[in-house]
Design a protein around this motif. Sequence first.
Motif, PDB file in Angstrom:
ATOM      1  N   ASP A   1      29.196  81.506  43.659  1.00  0.00           N
ATOM      2  CA  ASP A   1      28.398  82.669  43.248  1.00  0.00           C
ATOM      3  C   ASP A   1      27.216  82.881  44.197  1.00  0.00           C
ATOM      4  O   ASP A   1      26.911  84.015  44.613  1.00  0.00           O
ATOM      5  CB  ASP A   1      27.910  82.520  41.807  1.00  0.00           C
TER       6      ASP A   1
ATOM      7  N   GLU B   1      26.618  86.003  46.666  1.00  0.00           N
ATOM      8  CA  GLU B   1      25.380  86.773  46.666  1.00  0.00           C
ATOM      9  C   GLU B   1      24.795  86.860  48.086  1.00  0.00           C
ATOM     10  O   GLU B   1      24.364  87.927  48.537  1.00  0.00           O
ATOM     11  CB  GLU B   1      24.364  86.161  45.708  1.00  0.00           C
TER      12      GLU B   1
ATOM     13  N   LYS C   1      31.513  76.710  41.251  1.00  0.00           N
ATOM     14  CA  LYS C   1      31.401  78.107  40.841  1.00  0.00           C
ATOM     15  C   LYS C   1      30.006  78.633  41.132  1.00  0.00           C
ATOM     16  O   LYS C   1      29.837  79.758  41.638  1.00  0.00           O
ATOM     17  CB  LYS C   1      31.724  78.232  39.353  1.00  0.00           C
ATOM     18  N   ASN C   2      29.022  77.796  40.807  1.00  0.00           N
ATOM     19  CA  ASN C   2      27.648  78.199  41.103  1.00  0.00           C
ATOM     20  C   ASN C   2      27.453  78.370  42.610  1.00  0.00           C
ATOM     21  O   ASN C   2      26.817  79.327  43.075  1.00  0.00           O
ATOM     22  CB  ASN C   2      26.645  77.187  40.551  1.00  0.00           C
TER      23      ASN C   2
END
Length: 195
Positions: free
Chosen positions: A162, A166, A158-159
């Motif tokens: 993300d 970005e 998930k990180n």
Amino acid sequence: MRVLIYSIFLLCLIPTAQGQMLQQKLKTSSLDSQFVYLNLYSKSQSADFKIIRRANLETIRHNVRDSLSTYRKKIAELSNNASSSAGNIKGLQDSVQSLSSQLEQEQQKTDSISFLGINFAKGSYHTLVWVIIIVLAAAFAGTLFAFRKAKVDTVDSKNTVDELQEELQTLRKKSMEREQHLKRQLLDEQLKRNS
């Protein structure tokens, strides 16, 4: 003279008193004692023979018959008691045997445990239960470890997603800006040419 009369009278009464005393002893004493009294009070005719009164002999015969009938009744009662006791003993032995078999069955029931329709000895059952508990605990620990690892991997993913989003957003913005910039330049160039 009086002394003589009293002496004769006493001599006449002594055998009668002795006879009455013998009759009393023959009626109240045991058979063995009755024969001893009969022998003592009988008159000796010679060394081997004695004279016994018929009444005394009849009394002893009657006493012997009574004693024999009493003893026969006692023997019959004792034999009935013995046979009933033998029956009771047989019944008690049967009940003891039955109780022993029931006790053995109950001990087998208490020494074994039925698990999934199979009888196990208590020691085997406890071993089986502990093996199942250990296997389930190991499976739980493995599942927990796998869940935590999956959670960590999910958080990392998930990180990463993300971060990538970005970066993508950043790249889009830059590319849009560049595109807009290029379009302006193109428009400026076209305007310059047309003018």
